[in-house]
Motif scaffolding. Structure first.
Motif, PDB file in Angstrom:
ATOM      1  N   PRO A 175       4.078 -94.872  48.896  1.00 47.82           N
ATOM      2  CA  PRO A 175       5.773 -95.556  48.953  1.00 47.82           C
ATOM      3  C   PRO A 175       6.703 -94.952  49.491  1.00 47.82           C
ATOM      4  CG  PRO A 175       4.193 -96.751  47.976  1.00 47.82           C
ATOM      5  CD  PRO A 175       3.081 -95.912  48.163  1.00 47.82           C
ATOM      6  N   MET A 176       6.155 -93.451  49.386  1.00 46.71           N
ATOM      7  CA  MET A 176       7.846 -91.957  49.085  1.00 46.71           C
ATOM      8  C   MET A 176       7.747 -91.546  50.434  1.00 46.71           C
ATOM      9  SD  MET A 176       8.128 -90.257  45.309  1.00 46.71           S
ATOM     10  CE  MET A 176      10.129 -89.094  44.574  1.00 46.71           C
ATOM     11  N   ILE A 177       6.936 -91.469  51.024  1.00 42.74           N
ATOM     12  CA  ILE A 177       7.114 -90.751  52.165  1.00 42.74           C
ATOM     13  C   ILE A 177       7.669 -91.032  52.926  1.00 42.74           C
ATOM     14  CG2 ILE A 177       5.665 -89.812  54.413  1.00 42.74           C
ATOM     15  CD1 ILE A 177       2.876 -89.926  52.771  1.00 42.74           C
ATOM     16  N   GLY A 178       8.426 -92.377  53.471  1.00 46.16           N
ATOM     17  CA  GLY A 178       9.474 -91.976  54.180  1.00 46.16           C
ATOM     18  C   GLY A 178      11.051 -91.803  53.445  1.00 46.16           C
ATOM     19  N   ARG A 179      10.787 -91.845  52.344  1.00 48.42           N
ATOM     20  CA  ARG A 179      12.433 -90.681  52.062  1.00 48.42           C
ATOM     21  C   ARG A 179      12.533 -89.922  50.831  1.00 48.42           C
ATOM     22  NH1 ARG A 179      12.947 -96.244  47.622  1.00 48.42           N
ATOM     23  NH2 ARG A 179      15.626 -95.033  47.547  1.00 48.42           N
ATOM     24  N   LEU A 180      11.952 -88.842  51.524  1.00 45.23           N
ATOM     25  CA  LEU A 180      11.388 -87.530  50.410  1.00 45.23           C
ATOM     26  C   LEU A 180      12.862 -87.055  51.035  1.00 45.23           C
ATOM     27  CD1 LEU A 180       7.876 -87.173  51.232  1.00 45.23           C
ATOM     28  CD2 LEU A 180       8.511 -87.064  49.263  1.00 45.23           C
ATOM     29  N   ASP A 181      13.035 -87.308  52.088  1.00 46.34           N
ATOM     30  CA  ASP A 181      14.594 -86.459  52.396  1.00 46.34           C
ATOM     31  C   ASP A 181      15.394 -86.801  51.417  1.00 46.34           C
ATOM     32  OD1 ASP A 181      13.565 -85.089  54.721  1.00 46.34           O
ATOM     33  OD2 ASP A 181      14.587 -87.091  56.049  1.00 46.34           O
ATOM     34  N   GLU A 182      15.787 -87.818  50.593  1.00 47.99           N
ATOM     35  CA  GLU A 182      16.072 -88.179  49.573  1.00 47.99           C
ATOM     36  C   GLU A 182      16.232 -87.398  48.447  1.00 47.99           C
ATOM     37  OE1 GLU A 182      16.922 -92.283  48.099  1.00 47.99           O
ATOM     38  OE2 GLU A 182      15.894 -92.933  50.412  1.00 47.99           O
ATOM     39  N   LEU A 183      15.472 -86.238  47.990  1.00 52.07           N
ATOM     40  CA  LEU A 183      14.776 -85.609  47.351  1.00 52.07           C
ATOM     41  C   LEU A 183      16.152 -83.842  47.441  1.00 52.07           C
ATOM     42  CD1 LEU A 183      10.899 -84.958  46.852  1.00 52.07           C
ATOM     43  CD2 LEU A 183      13.019 -86.683  45.060  1.00 52.07           C
ATOM     44  N   GLY A 184      16.784 -84.360  48.854  1.00 49.42           N
ATOM     45  CA  GLY A 184      17.727 -83.191  48.897  1.00 49.42           C
ATOM     46  C   GLY A 184      17.519 -81.860  48.801  1.00 49.42           C
ATOM     47  N   GLU A 185      18.348 -81.008  47.381  1.00 55.21           N
ATOM     48  CA  GLU A 185      17.818 -79.670  47.589  1.00 55.21           C
ATOM     49  C   GLU A 185      16.863 -79.627  46.401  1.00 55.21           C
ATOM     50  OE1 GLU A 185      21.603 -78.057  45.304  1.00 55.21           O
ATOM     51  OE2 GLU A 185      22.170 -80.008  45.724  1.00 55.21           O
ATOM     52  N   TYR A 186      16.286 -80.387  45.368  1.00 53.48           N
ATOM     53  CA  TYR A 186      15.086 -79.663  44.464  1.00 53.48           C
ATOM     54  C   TYR A 186      14.141 -79.981  45.301  1.00 53.48           C
ATOM     55  CZ  TYR A 186      18.474 -83.620  41.813  1.00 53.48           C
ATOM     56  OH  TYR A 186      19.717 -83.766  40.688  1.00 53.48           O
ATOM     57  N   PRO A 187      13.345 -78.751  45.014  1.00 55.38           N
ATOM     58  CA  PRO A 187      11.941 -77.771  45.001  1.00 55.38           C
ATOM     59  C   PRO A 187      11.059 -79.006  44.474  1.00 55.38           C
ATOM     60  CG  PRO A 187      13.646 -76.812  44.219  1.00 55.38           C
ATOM     61  CD  PRO A 187      14.216 -77.596  44.337  1.00 55.38           C
ATOM     62  N   PHE A 188      10.542 -79.270  45.175  1.00 53.06           N
ATOM     63  CA  PHE A 188       9.140 -80.171  44.617  1.00 53.06           C
ATOM     64  C   PHE A 188       7.771 -79.798  45.792  1.00 53.06           C
ATOM     65  CE2 PHE A 188      11.120 -82.151  48.643  1.00 53.06           C
ATOM     66  CZ  PHE A 188       9.462 -82.665  48.685  1.00 53.06           C
ATOM     67  N   TYR A 189       7.133 -80.522  44.449  1.00 50.39           N
ATOM     68  CA  TYR A 189       5.441 -80.545  45.251  1.00 50.39           C
ATOM     69  C   TYR A 189       4.181 -81.675  44.303  1.00 50.39           C
ATOM     70  CZ  TYR A 189       3.807 -77.732  41.042  1.00 50.39           C
ATOM     71  OH  TYR A 189       3.882 -77.071  39.913  1.00 50.39           O
ATOM     72  N   PHE A 190       3.581 -81.521  45.212  1.00 49.89           N
ATOM     73  CA  PHE A 190       2.505 -83.620  44.701  1.00 49.89           C
ATOM     74  C   PHE A 190       1.439 -82.790  43.994  1.00 49.89           C
ATOM     75  CE2 PHE A 190       5.311 -85.772  47.373  1.00 49.89           C
ATOM     76  CZ  PHE A 190       5.864 -86.865  47.186  1.00 49.89           C
ATOM     77  N   GLN A 191       0.777 -83.421  43.349  1.00 54.36           N
ATOM     78  CA  GLN A 191      -0.487 -83.474  42.518  1.00 54.36           C
ATOM     79  C   GLN A 191      -0.918 -84.349  43.235  1.00 54.36           C
ATOM     80  OE1 GLN A 191      -2.130 -80.795  41.166  1.00 54.36           O
ATOM     81  NE2 GLN A 191      -0.366 -79.591  40.158  1.00 54.36           N
TER      82      GLN A 191
END
Length: 307
Positions: free
Chosen positions: A61-77
């Motif tokens: 559900p989130m894959i299409g909206r990852l651009d909305e994370l903008g400048e936040y660094p992130f990773y997935f478990q």
């Protein structure tokens, strides 16, 4: 500050609208699980959020909206096991659905930012070491080139999952059997270009080619941010846990994955029930601020070391 999103529930799967709305608003509320009337207001300013660690069994559900994370660094478990619907009733078919989702996510954000979790591992009459070995091999082959590491752990028994595990007739395998199993899947992982690691595991698995890891991983976060991180061990976790300190934003008894081994939900029915009060526009993940609640701003700062 490192955000843990979330050890307590699957936010990417069920509550991504809420989380992305909170990023836009710049803050969220977290209710203290030990004191129901105590609520913390947590700033989500990019100035203080150094990295976001997502925990999920299905980020679709989130894959299409990852651009909305903008400048936040992130990773997935990303937890992807060999269990069937009898154990993980809310998770779609692994081969037909979840492996392609994993591959799609890795293609979008990079294999180094998608950690494969094959855990927790338990054994019973159906889910034998041989079963897990075969399932692990199939998944590892499919994820060859889509992740750099796999994290495992053997199931831990808590008050909230003890009865469920007893009902599944799980058994505690002998140390030698566990070591043999761990060595086998470690070799399978290596054959597929995947490094094996363990999570908060009491057993020494280095002899099997499996080194200890951290889910909230200081080294990985420093690589993603390009900064040194001033953070110590998370004192809220078990002594075997190597995670650095983070701020948890989830809520217990809200996950709908239906995992029989879960410690974060008393029962699937309760998890489903809590989700009814979900409002994606509320500062709280589930529920609302009630009379008698006390809201206080939590002091949070960036952990990046100024160079």
């Amino acid at each position: 500050m490192i955000l843990s999103v979330s050890r307590r529930t699957d936010i990417p799967n069920y509550y991504s609208d809420w989380f992305l709305n909170r990023l836009k608003e710049g803050y969220l509320y977290v209710r203290n699980p030990m004191n129901a009337h105590q609520i913390s207001e947590i700033s989500l300013s990019p100035d203080v959020v150094d990295c976001i660690v997502f925990w999920t069994k299905n980020p679709a559900p989130m894959i299409g909206r990852l651009d909305e994370l903008g400048e936040y660094p992130f990773y997935f478990q990303f937890t992807l096991t060999g269990y069937g619907a009898d154990i993980e009733s809310g998770v779609p078919h692994k081969k037909n659905v979840m492996i392609p989702v994993f591959q799609k996510l890795a293609e979008k954000i990079g294999r180094e930012r998608v950690i494969w979790r094959y855990d927790p591992i338990f054994f019973n009459h159906r889910y034998t070491p041989e079963y897990h070995t075969n399932a692990f091999a199939q998944i590892a082959h499919a994820l060859n080139g889509y992740t750099d590491r796999c994290v495992i752990s053997f199931v831990d028994v808590y008050a909230k999952n003890k009865r469920k595990l007893e009902a599944l007739r799980t058994y505690d395998a002998a140390v030698g059997e566990k070591l043999e199993f761990a060595g086998t899947i470690s070799r399978i992982a290596a054959e597929n270009g995947i490094e094996m690691m363990s999570c908060a595991e009491q057993m020494e698995l280095e002899q099997c080619g499996i080194r200890r890891s951290s889910c909230i991983d200081k080294d990985l976060i420093e690589t993603l941010t390009g900064c040194r991180i001033r953070a110590g061990k998370d004192r809220n976790q078990r002594k075997e846990c190597g995670c650095i300190e983070s701020v948890e934003v989830g809520a217990y008894d809200t996950c709908r994955n239906g995992c029989q081994y879960c410690y974060a939900v008393d029962s699937r029915r309760r998890g489903m029930g809590q989700g009814v009060s979900y409002d994606p526009d509320s500062p709280l993940l589930c529920g609302r601020v009630m009379e008698g609640d006390r809201i206080s701003k939590r002091k949070v700062t960036s952990l990046k070391e100024k160079i």
